[in-house]
Scaffold this motif. Structure first.
Motif, PDB file in Angstrom:
ATOM      1  N   HIS A 119      16.439 -28.699 -53.857  1.00  0.00           N
ATOM      2  CA  HIS A 119      17.816 -28.453 -54.284  1.00  0.00           C
ATOM      3  C   HIS A 119      18.711 -29.665 -54.024  1.00  0.00           C
ATOM      4  O   HIS A 119      19.881 -29.654 -54.363  1.00  0.00           O
ATOM      5  CB  HIS A 119      18.377 -27.204 -53.598  1.00  0.00           C
ATOM      6  CG  HIS A 119      17.774 -25.934 -54.114  1.00  0.00           C
ATOM      7  ND1 HIS A 119      18.191 -25.329 -55.273  1.00  0.00           N
ATOM      8  CD2 HIS A 119      16.752 -25.174 -53.648  1.00  0.00           C
ATOM      9  CE1 HIS A 119      17.478 -24.228 -55.495  1.00  0.00           C
ATOM     10  NE2 HIS A 119      16.592 -24.115 -54.520  1.00  0.00           N
ATOM     11  N   HIS A 130      16.557 -28.474 -62.287  1.00  0.00           N
ATOM     12  CA  HIS A 130      15.839 -27.202 -62.117  1.00  0.00           C
ATOM     13  C   HIS A 130      16.466 -26.099 -62.949  1.00  0.00           C
ATOM     14  O   HIS A 130      17.585 -26.212 -63.419  1.00  0.00           O
ATOM     15  CB  HIS A 130      15.648 -26.841 -60.632  1.00  0.00           C
ATOM     16  CG  HIS A 130      16.829 -26.269 -59.904  1.00  0.00           C
ATOM     17  ND1 HIS A 130      17.420 -25.073 -60.232  1.00  0.00           N
ATOM     18  CD2 HIS A 130      17.509 -26.723 -58.819  1.00  0.00           C
ATOM     19  CE1 HIS A 130      18.405 -24.809 -59.385  1.00  0.00           C
ATOM     20  NE2 HIS A 130      18.495 -25.802 -58.521  1.00  0.00           N
ATOM     21  N   SER A 153      21.398 -30.121 -59.100  1.00  0.00           N
ATOM     22  CA  SER A 153      21.282 -29.462 -57.800  1.00  0.00           C
ATOM     23  C   SER A 153      21.506 -30.480 -56.690  1.00  0.00           C
ATOM     24  O   SER A 153      20.691 -31.383 -56.495  1.00  0.00           O
ATOM     25  CB  SER A 153      19.886 -28.830 -57.679  1.00  0.00           C
ATOM     26  OG  SER A 153      19.839 -27.901 -56.612  1.00  0.00           O
ATOM     27  N   HIS A 155      22.667 -29.558 -53.259  1.00  0.00           N
ATOM     28  CA  HIS A 155      23.101 -28.714 -52.144  1.00  0.00           C
ATOM     29  C   HIS A 155      21.955 -28.466 -51.181  1.00  0.00           C
ATOM     30  O   HIS A 155      20.789 -28.477 -51.579  1.00  0.00           O
ATOM     31  CB  HIS A 155      23.653 -27.379 -52.666  1.00  0.00           C
ATOM     32  CG  HIS A 155      22.661 -26.554 -53.448  1.00  0.00           C
ATOM     33  ND1 HIS A 155      22.124 -25.378 -52.972  1.00  0.00           N
ATOM     34  CD2 HIS A 155      22.094 -26.733 -54.674  1.00  0.00           C
ATOM     35  CE1 HIS A 155      21.286 -24.872 -53.873  1.00  0.00           C
ATOM     36  NE2 HIS A 155      21.249 -25.670 -54.910  1.00  0.00           N
ATOM     37  N   GLU A 178      22.161 -18.836 -57.177  1.00  0.00           N
ATOM     38  CA  GLU A 178      22.848 -19.963 -57.827  1.00  0.00           C
ATOM     39  C   GLU A 178      24.113 -19.521 -58.566  1.00  0.00           C
ATOM     40  O   GLU A 178      24.825 -20.359 -59.116  1.00  0.00           O
ATOM     41  CB  GLU A 178      21.892 -20.665 -58.797  1.00  0.00           C
ATOM     42  CG  GLU A 178      20.697 -21.339 -58.104  1.00  0.00           C
ATOM     43  CD  GLU A 178      20.890 -22.839 -57.845  1.00  0.00           C
ATOM     44  OE1 GLU A 178      21.824 -23.428 -58.410  1.00  0.00           O
ATOM     45  OE2 GLU A 178      20.086 -23.418 -57.077  1.00  0.00           O
TER      46      GLU A 178
HETATM   47 MN    MN Z   1      19.929 -25.641 -56.771  1.00  0.00          MN
END
Ligand code: MN
Length: 231
Positions: A119, A130, A153, A155, A178
């Motif tokens: 992520h 993703h 992503s 995080h 998400e």
């Molecule tokens: Mn993510």
């Protein structure tokens, strides 16, 4: 930081909105008075939220925090919700929404979940890396029009427990939340990805800004009618 806020501001501008930045001030009444003058609120990306706000102590793996920023944003979110101001939470912003209304977070996905997805993509924020699966009865689905969406992503934290009254609207393939939203609010939704990094070339990202601005304009009109009646 400036670089990030420029991207958000230009996203709002491109969607036909008038962006203004909300300062980090000390008094709750200053925050609510400021929020009282806008018709929509974006809760942006940023540092980790102090876990105290969801009843936890910091764990190994947590990142930088900014307590005064948390105080301001949590107040802004709660005031906006109370007064039906549309809210779009982005990255940290979905987490701000979760914490403001009684949910909780994973402080660090690799430590607490050990998921197989990265992520914290190494690719630039302009690249979607993703997939997320979107609940097809949600407002988010209504906005982006897709059940499977490629997102960026950046995080290491995520919503662990959505607040009461909220639904999960998007999940990654490893089960990480998400997207969340509050179905009985006019427009209160959060996404864990960064549409401000991709709106120039990704139509689903632009649609998020457009939906917020449309909701804000609707709310602005309703406010004018109300003002007209009461004067
Ligand atoms: Mn993510």
């Amino acid at each position: 930081m400036d670089y990030q806020f420029r991207e958000y501001s230009r996203g709002v501008e491109s969607a036909g909105g008038l962006p203004v930045l909300v300062p980090v001030v000390e008094k709750a009444e200053t925050v609510s008075a400021t929020i009282g003058r806008v018709d929509g609120l974006i809760l942006t990306g940023g540092p980790d939220i102090c876990p105290r706000f969801y009843g936890e102590e910091p764990m190994v793996g947590i990142g930088d925090m900014d307590y005064p920023l948390d105080v301001m944003e949590l107040e802004a979110a709660r005031h906006a919700e109370k007064t039906d101001i549309p809210i779009l939470g982005i990255c940290r912003g979905i987490q701000t929404i979760a914490v403001a209304f009684g949910g909780s977070l994973f402080q660090d996905i690799p430590t607490q979940v050990g998921s197989s997805l990265d992520h914290r993509q190494k690719a630039d924020k302009t690249i979607n890396t993703h997939r997320v699966n979107i609940t097809n009865s949600s407002k988010l689905f209504h906005v982006v029009g897709r059940e499977i969406l490629w997102v960026n992503s950046k995080h290491h934290q995520a919503v662990r427990t959505p607040p009461p009254g909220f639904i999960v609207t998007a999940k990654a393939s490893d089960g990480i939340i998400e997207g969340i939203e509050k179905p009985d609010s006019p427009f209160l939704l959060g996404v864990q990805w960064h549409p401000e990094g991709t709106w120039t070339h990704d139509d689903a990202s632009m649609k998020l800004f457009a939906a917020l601005v449309a909701a804000a304009k609707k709310r602005g009109k309703a406010r004018e009618v109300h003002k007209g009646r009461s004067s």
